[in-house]
Design a protein around this motif. Sequence first.
Motif, short mmCIF file in Angstrom:
data_model
loop_
_atom_site.label_atom_id
_atom_site.label_comp_id
_atom_site.label_asym_id
_atom_site.label_seq_id
_atom_site.Cartn_x
_atom_site.Cartn_y
_atom_site.Cartn_z
N ASN A 63 0.85 -1.26 0.19
CA ASN A 63 0.10 -0.06 0.05
C ASN A 63 0.94 0.99 -0.07
OD1 ASN A 63 -2.58 -1.44 -0.13
ND2 ASN A 63 -2.68 -1.44 2.07
N ILE A 64 1.97 1.10 0.68
CA ILE A 64 2.78 2.31 0.90
C ILE A 64 3.68 2.41 -0.55
CG2 ILE A 64 4.82 3.43 1.96
CD1 ILE A 64 3.97 1.98 4.56
N ILE A 65 4.01 1.61 -1.12
CA ILE A 65 4.65 1.66 -2.38
C ILE A 65 3.73 1.98 -3.49
CG2 ILE A 65 5.60 0.30 -4.31
CD1 ILE A 65 6.77 -1.49 -2.24
N ALA A 66 2.40 1.67 -3.37
CA ALA A 66 1.41 2.17 -4.32
C ALA A 66 1.30 3.51 -4.25
CB ALA A 66 0.23 1.32 -4.34
N THR A 97 9.43 4.32 6.21
CA THR A 97 8.99 3.32 7.20
C THR A 97 7.67 3.97 8.17
OG1 THR A 97 11.24 2.89 7.34
CG2 THR A 97 9.95 2.44 9.21
N PRO A 98 6.83 3.14 8.18
CA PRO A 98 5.66 3.66 9.06
C PRO A 98 5.92 3.67 10.57
CG PRO A 98 5.09 1.49 8.21
CD PRO A 98 6.37 1.95 7.55
N ARG A 99 5.08 4.39 11.18
CA ARG A 99 5.18 4.60 12.64
C ARG A 99 4.31 3.23 13.02
NH1 ARG A 99 1.97 7.77 14.88
NH2 ARG A 99 0.96 8.50 13.26
N VAL A 100 5.19 2.42 14.02
CA VAL A 100 4.72 1.41 14.57
C VAL A 100 4.65 1.43 15.91
CG1 VAL A 100 4.99 -1.41 14.77
CG2 VAL A 100 5.83 -0.22 12.55
N PRO A 105 -0.65 3.05 13.38
CA PRO A 105 -1.76 3.98 13.61
C PRO A 105 -2.07 4.68 12.11
CG PRO A 105 0.04 5.19 14.37
CD PRO A 105 0.52 3.57 13.79
N GLU A 106 -3.27 5.13 12.03
CA GLU A 106 -3.59 5.72 10.72
C GLU A 106 -2.45 6.76 10.16
OE1 GLU A 106 -7.51 7.39 8.64
OE2 GLU A 106 -7.41 7.44 10.71
N GLN A 107 -2.09 6.74 8.93
CA GLN A 107 -1.12 7.80 8.56
C GLN A 107 -1.31 8.08 7.16
OE1 GLN A 107 3.04 6.13 9.50
NE2 GLN A 107 2.02 4.72 10.21
N PHE A 108 -1.96 9.36 7.08
CA PHE A 108 -2.50 9.59 5.77
C PHE A 108 -1.45 9.98 4.82
CE2 PHE A 108 -5.75 10.83 8.86
CZ PHE A 108 -6.89 10.22 8.16
N ASP A 109 -0.33 10.46 5.12
CA ASP A 109 0.72 10.74 4.27
C ASP A 109 1.21 9.49 3.58
OD1 ASP A 109 1.47 9.64 6.84
OD2 ASP A 109 3.70 10.73 6.59
N LEU A 110 1.19 8.30 4.23
CA LEU A 110 1.61 7.09 3.59
C LEU A 110 0.37 6.26 3.03
CD1 LEU A 110 4.06 5.90 6.29
CD2 LEU A 110 4.64 7.08 4.23
#
Length: 356
Positions: free
Chosen positions: A76-79, A117-120, A134-139
């Motif tokens: 999802n982040i790559i897309a 790298t997303p927040r975990v 958590p929800e991260q709109f930027d990613l």
Amino acid sequence: MTATPPWDLNQAYTCGRFWCSNVHIYDDTANLRKTLLTPELTVAALKQLNQPLEVTKKLEGRAKLIEGVFNNIFLNIIAKETIEEDDYIEDNLKFWLPRSLKELFNFSHIKPYHPWTPRVEIGVRNNHTVIYTPEQFDLGIPAQTIVTVTEIDAKANRTTIEQLAKNWLKTIRLSFSTAFWGYEFDQKYFGLRWVIVAIIVVIILIIIFLIELFRILFKKYTNNLRYELQKLTKKMAVHGEAIGSSNNPISVNFNYSSQPSDKLTVEQQEILKKSIKNPTMFLKLVMLPYILVKKLIRKNKWLFSTLKNSQQKLFLKKQTWIKQKINFTKLLLSVLFIFQLLIMAFGLTIITFTFR
């Protein structure tokens, strides 16, 4: 027992009084003691003797679910994101080496966490400790639970729930970062992994071919030794027969009769009577050839008796030496074959590192 095939990396196995299943996501381990296929997480379930297959199936499904959640977040982040030219941090290939290799060669420049790298985080849901994003709109990713840390997981990993959650959190973040660095590497150096694999395969084939040449030479040398040993064995057999035949005594019987033979003429009988009266002269004349032959035979028998032991020992020593050479060449052939297998295994290991 579990119904899962052994090639499935999530296959459940016994770990004390628990069932355990390994979770493989994407890790660039900084610990040199770890090897390939070292699991990033290990989840566990309590054994139930009445329902063993159901327990193992659920546990393996849980491990696969964790891997699937990780991959979905990664995809999802790559897309959502696109790599721009300014996003590249380093052009030096040393920067892209795995952490373990950098530690091995004392490279101080370690890759930081990737910007994607997303927040975990660690939280509590339904009275259970969970690791989630958590929800991260930027990613472009919603809030999602990655793994639930249970008390059985903590006991199987020989730690507490709090400590295990911290360890898993660090591992998951590092896996995300390494996966994104790997994706960026593929975008920056398109096809370089396959070039590295091709180079490794060519080097392995060259080394194996050179070793095979040595093995062919040793095989020819071994065949020559076997032929020489065969010739020596035949020679020993012929020599033994010759010695055996020479040991047979030659006997010549002379029967003297005081009575003249009826078949002799009167003149011959007179000559024989005179000769018998002088036996010394008779023996000297008649038995001279026999004496000479007998002396020659005795001389040959003496030669054979003196050379027999020395020649036999020489043959046996030479035979033993040839056999030792053959055994040594066989050992070298086995060592070279094992070395070929080790080279192949080493090359496959490097290729596996290339496609982490």
